[in-house]
Design a protein around this motif. Structure first.
Motif, mmCIF file in Angstrom:
data_model
loop_
_atom_site.group_PDB
_atom_site.id
_atom_site.type_symbol
_atom_site.label_atom_id
_atom_site.label_comp_id
_atom_site.label_asym_id
_atom_site.label_seq_id
_atom_site.Cartn_x
_atom_site.Cartn_y
_atom_site.Cartn_z
ATOM 1 N N ILE A 54 -8.531 -1.852 -2.088
ATOM 2 C CA ILE A 54 -9.842 -1.188 -2.139
ATOM 3 C C ILE A 54 -10.314 -1.017 -3.579
ATOM 4 C CG2 ILE A 54 -8.881 1.160 -1.953
ATOM 5 C CD1 ILE A 54 -11.331 2.049 -0.500
ATOM 6 N N VAL A 55 -9.384 -0.765 -4.472
ATOM 7 C CA VAL A 55 -9.757 -0.578 -5.875
ATOM 8 C C VAL A 55 -10.270 -1.893 -6.448
ATOM 9 C CG1 VAL A 55 -8.730 -0.211 -8.151
ATOM 10 C CG2 VAL A 55 -8.351 1.462 -6.343
ATOM 11 N N ILE B 165 -8.254 11.148 -6.337
ATOM 12 C CA ILE B 165 -7.308 11.063 -5.237
ATOM 13 C C ILE B 165 -5.994 10.444 -5.687
ATOM 14 C CG2 ILE B 165 -8.877 11.035 -3.299
ATOM 15 C CD1 ILE B 165 -8.871 7.975 -3.477
ATOM 16 N N ALA C 298 -7.598 5.105 -8.421
ATOM 17 C CA ALA C 298 -9.016 5.390 -8.166
ATOM 18 C C ALA C 298 -9.641 6.088 -9.370
ATOM 19 C CB ALA C 298 -9.155 6.255 -6.919
ATOM 20 N N CYS D 42 -7.811 6.244 3.169
ATOM 21 C CA CYS D 42 -8.665 5.758 2.085
ATOM 22 C C CYS D 42 -9.067 4.312 2.382
ATOM 23 C CB CYS D 42 -7.907 5.890 0.770
ATOM 24 S SG CYS D 42 -8.806 5.309 -0.657
ATOM 25 N N GLU D 43 -8.267 3.354 1.939
ATOM 26 C CA GLU D 43 -8.563 1.956 2.281
ATOM 27 C C GLU D 43 -8.473 1.807 3.803
ATOM 28 O OE1 GLU D 43 -6.539 -0.916 -0.172
ATOM 29 O OE2 GLU D 43 -6.312 -2.271 1.519
HETATM 30 S S1 SF4 Z 1 -5.554 6.532 -2.235
HETATM 31 FE FE1 SF4 Z 1 -4.325 4.706 -1.847
HETATM 32 S S2 SF4 Z 1 -5.733 3.206 -1.001
HETATM 33 FE FE2 SF4 Z 1 -6.967 4.807 -1.990
HETATM 34 S S3 SF4 Z 1 -7.369 4.065 -4.025
HETATM 35 FE FE3 SF4 Z 1 -5.543 5.342 -4.139
HETATM 36 S S4 SF4 Z 1 -3.838 3.946 -3.890
HETATM 37 FE FE4 SF4 Z 1 -5.667 2.876 -3.221
#
Ligand code: SF4
Ligand code: SF4
Lengths: 388, 444
Positions: free
Chosen positions: A81-82, A105, A109, A247-248
């Motif tokens: 996702i990043v 988070i 991120a 998240c993702e």
């Molecule tokens: S919480 Fe997990 S999926 Fe979301 S940006 Fe951070 S590492 Fe990636």
């Protein structure tokens, strides 16, 4: 499936897969609103809405875009996702937005936010806020209220608006309806998982990241009625709690696979930020404090929120019991640091309690699901056998 | 990806990188371990917390980033730095066995190696290489300064040790100055912490004692900063990446003590003497580099040899600023104890500063310390440093600053490939040599 429900779900899919954000563009043209992107997990959408923006989920590119430029901006151990969010920025997909809001988070991120600031500041503003990792004490809520006021005032000013607390209260009311409908949908699924499939529910929630809340509320209410009217025959399968995709987001195909193999999710944390509160946020009083206190008091456990008073591990056992789940299915994004760390503690406690579990890792660009299918089928069979 | 974990003995002709300060550092660290062991022994004899009698009242794990060790010292509590546990394991080539144990427990191969090795170390009885033990925490001080992984680390430590946990929630720095609300938020939490430390230690808070400690800290910080400044000399007497790691132990464990001040006085004297004699930290300094991110501890010496072979001296490093960016002027202030501790945690350490601020810091190093190049050691399992390293390379390259980007890990030897690393260094420095020395008068 009723034609109406089918059409709504098809629309959700189309909306969430459209990386040109055409619907956002046309909403802006029609209404004169701005549009603001927000990165998961939780974001106070009410504030953006009240300041005159359409809140738009910036949740990576799913399996809809090729990563050609962003890979070289990160190290090798970074979740999809990043990278795909960076790619969306680099390829101009996000130009339809006025800005993007991030919060801390995880380390990846957080750094992404500042890469946005450096690379896109000429076309997108970047806003960052701190969600307290300190659940106890009034100081944290007061601090967060201050953060909210700062962000709202700035965003409203960018749209030439004066602060309007009533407008925020009105937005809180609209999002209360949205969260209330989600709660009812989740409850229905827990009671009749054969009638509300996980992939369907996930599509509906995801569409809320694109549609204006007023329209999404109507869509949720209509779909709820359609789901209630369904009466599928219960199928063989097991009731599972799904954890880890806060998240993702996993490919919809992976969620469809759960339904196909008889792994019926009775609760999950998919896009948990949309369902952060288990009660309505007060629409009276100071709205910044109301939102901040609701955040701090929310009992919703999450891997990106430190809350030692209510350990996530114990909360998970409770959720398993209250939903009459037979097992826990962990679905983590590859390289997701908060999720994969939590897995160790969850595993420890689930084993203590004798609750079976399975871990599946995914990436946005996961194309083949054969391995996941095999693991899931074996898992379901072993559980069905165990419960015979 | 795994090469035989052997260092190349020929690479730098068996260079030993030891000076007086290394011996002194050993003394400080050995004493600290012994004191911790004393707490462990007393814990074995009695489970009473706080521990009775004089001396250390207990041990409190906290993280290095923007640490507030002075507050612990004010209650005679000993700090435990899990990062130091982890790096000690790696540097002594013990990390892999602990990492594998952690993976057996369910830790992912790509989670932060420090956390994994330290957790397994703890669960295996926490016996250090010196044969001493790390005691059970009297309290876990979750100083959340920049790195979100810290929270996970301490949640895990609390889960497995059942020790009480207190969180200091430090908002991430956005601009250069935090707003008044942020300082107040942190200072208020420090007051809560003080009340808790009174209970944990059984001692009452004495602000004058804290002021004394902060005065000594400020003095250590002044000296440490002066040492970093000596690296502006040509040749630099000080290796600001590898030798900085030697100094970081005393900085985090005893900066607020007379012993800490003595250490830094001695180290500064050593550097000044070298400046007077024109002696460099590397035998024949040919290149001056800035290093970003932590070292590959499992291959610490082999990595250092790569620099040494090319006559490359690190004149500044970001890793040495995890505990504080003291070279830019910040000092703890005995006249304003809590606010200055709050400002240290919020503003003056590399972890709580954003990525763009890190670029600016590196640019300053390159300019003011007159460096030729930047070396980015991207630590795979530490996203605080590595998430964005490609962008950093792009930024510095576009500014015309020669930048070498290499990847391995700070704990996990499986991610270090000696042959590949050597090739990357050789290719980079050959090009840099050409650039610096072949064109008449052309510096970089
Ligand atoms: S919480 Fe997990 S999926 Fe979301 S940006 Fe951070 S590492 Fe990636
Ligand atoms: S992620 Fe990096 S900064 Fe954070 S604990 Fe691990 S090594 Fe330290």
């Amino acid at each position: 499936m009723s034609g109406k429900l089918e059409a709504a779900l098809a629309r959700c899919r189309e909306l969430t897969e459209d990386m040109s954000y055409a619907s956002v563009r046309s909403h802006k043209e029609k209404t004169g609103d701005g549009a603001i992107g927000y990165f998961p997990v939780y974001s106070p959408l009410e504030l953006y809405h009240a300041a005159g923006y359409l809140p738009v989920a910036v949740h990576g590119g799913g399996n809809q875009i090729e990563i050609t430029a962003a890979d070289s901006r990160f190290g090798s151990f970074i979740c999809s996702i990043v990278k795909s969010t960076m790619e969306l920025g680099m390829k101009g997909h996000l130009d339809v937005l006025d800005g993007v809001v991030f919060h801390d988070i995880c380390d990846s991120a957080r750094n992404l936010a500042w890469l946005f600031e450096r690379n896109f500041k000429d076309k997108l503003f970047m806003e960052y806020f701190h969600l307290p990792q300190k659940p106890d004490g009034a100081a944290a809520a007061a601090f967060l209220g201050g953060e909210y006021e700062r962000i709202y005032t700035k965003l409203a000013a960018l749209r030439g608006r004066k602060p309007d607390l009533d407008a925020i209260r009105k937005s809180i009311g609209l999002y209360n309806i949205n969260r209330g409908l989600h709660r009812r949908l989740y409850k229905l699924r827990s009671e009749r998982p054969q009638d509300v499939l996980t992939a369907e529910l996930s599509l509906l929630t995801r569409a809320g990241g694109i549609l204006p809340v007023e329209e999404h509320n109507k869509m949720l209410a209509d779909c709820l009625a359609d789901f209630e009217a369904r009466s599928n025959k219960p199928r063989d399968g097991i009731r599972v709690l799904v954890e880890g995709s806060f998240c993702e987001q996993p490919p919809i195909e992976l969620l469809e696979l759960l339904d196909a193999v008889g792994c019926f999710a009775v609760d999950d944390d998919l896009l948990i930020g949309r369902r952060w509160f288990d009660q309505d946020v007060p629409v009276k009083g100071n709205p910044f404090s109301a939102l901040a206190e609701a955040y701090m008091k929310s009992p919703v456990p999450s891997s990106v929120r430190h809350n030692p008073g209510v350990p996530r591990t114990e909360a998970m056992v409770q959720r398993v019991r209250s939903n009459k789940a037979q097992a826990v299915l962990f679905i983590y994004a590859k390289f997701c640091e908060p999720g994969l760390f939590d897995y160790v503690l969850f595993k420890d406690v689930l084993e203590r309690e004798g609750i079976p579990h399975l871990l599946i890792e995914f990436e946005e660009k996961m194309w083949t699901f054969d391995k996941a299918r095999m693991e899931l089928e074996t898992f379901v069979e072993s559980q069905l056998f165990a419960y015979d | 990806m795994t090469d035989t974990p052997k260092e190349n003995p020929k690479a730098a002709g068996h260079v030993h990188y030891q000076g007086r300060m290394h011996a002194l550092q050993k003394e400080i660290i050995t004493r600290w371990y012994k004191e911790l062991h004393g707490v462990w022994q007393r814990q074995q004899a009695s489970n009473a917390v706080p521990l009775p009698g004089s001396g250390a009242t207990g041990a409190v794990p906290l993280m290095i980033s923007g640490n507030c060790v002075e507050l612990l010292q004010a209650f005679d509590l000993l700090p435990v730095y899990p990062e130091i546990n982890a790096l000690q394991l790696a540097i002594r080539k013990k990390a892999l066995e602990y990492l594998l144990k952690a993976e057996d427990m369910g830790y992912s191969t790509d989670n932060c190696g420090y956390v994994k090795a330290d957790m397994a170390f703890y669960l295996e009885g926490a016996e250090t290489a010196q044969g001493t033990r790390i005691p059970k925490p009297s309290l876990i001080l979750n100083n959340f300064v920049g790195c979100n992984t810290y929270i996970k680390w301490f949640e895990h430590l609390a889960h497995f040790t059942k020790a009480p946990l207190f969180t200091l929630d430090i908002p991430f720095l956005q601009g250069e100055e935090p707003d008044a609300g942020q300082i107040k938020y942190v200072a208020d939490q420090l007051k809560d912490l003080i009340r808790l430390l009174e209970k944990v230690s059984g001692r009452s808070f004495d602000i004058d004692r804290l002021r004394e400690i902060l005065k000594l800290s400020a003095r250590s910080e002044e000296l440490w900063s002066a040492i970093k400044m000596t690296a502006k000399n040509n040749p630099s007497p000080y290796e600001a990446f590898f030798d900085a790691t030697t100094m970081m132990g005393p900085l985090y464990v005893s900066r607020g003590t007379p012993e800490g001040v003595r250490f830094f006085e001695e180290a500064l004297r050593e550097m000044e003497e070298k400046v007077r004699l024109g002696v460099g930290a590397v035998a024949k300094e040919r290149f001056r580099v800035v290093v970003e991110a932590p070292p590959p501890y499992p291959y610490f010496k082999a990595f250092r040899d790569l620099f040494n072979t090319w006559g490359a001296c690190s004149v500044a490093s970001t890793y040495s600023c995890v505990g504080g960016t003291f070279e830019f002027g910040f000092r703890h202030d005995p006249r304003d104890p809590l606010n200055s501790i709050a400002r240290h945690m919020l503003v003056h350490n590399v972890c709580n500063r954003n990525y763009i601020q890190r670029y600016d810091q590196i640019l300053r190093y390159i300019k003011e310390w007159n460096a030729d190049a930047l070396i980015i050691h991207s630590v795979k399992s530490c996203r605080l440093f590595s998430a964005g390293h490609g962008d950093m390379r792009e930024f510095f390259t576009s500014k015309g600053i020669p930048t070498l980007y290499v990847e391995s890990d700070l704990e996990d030897p499986r991610y270090y490939s000696p042959a590949q690393m050597r090739n990357r260094f050789d290719a980079f420095f050959e090009a840099l040599e050409h650039k610096k020395y072949s064109t008449k008068g052309a510096g970089v």
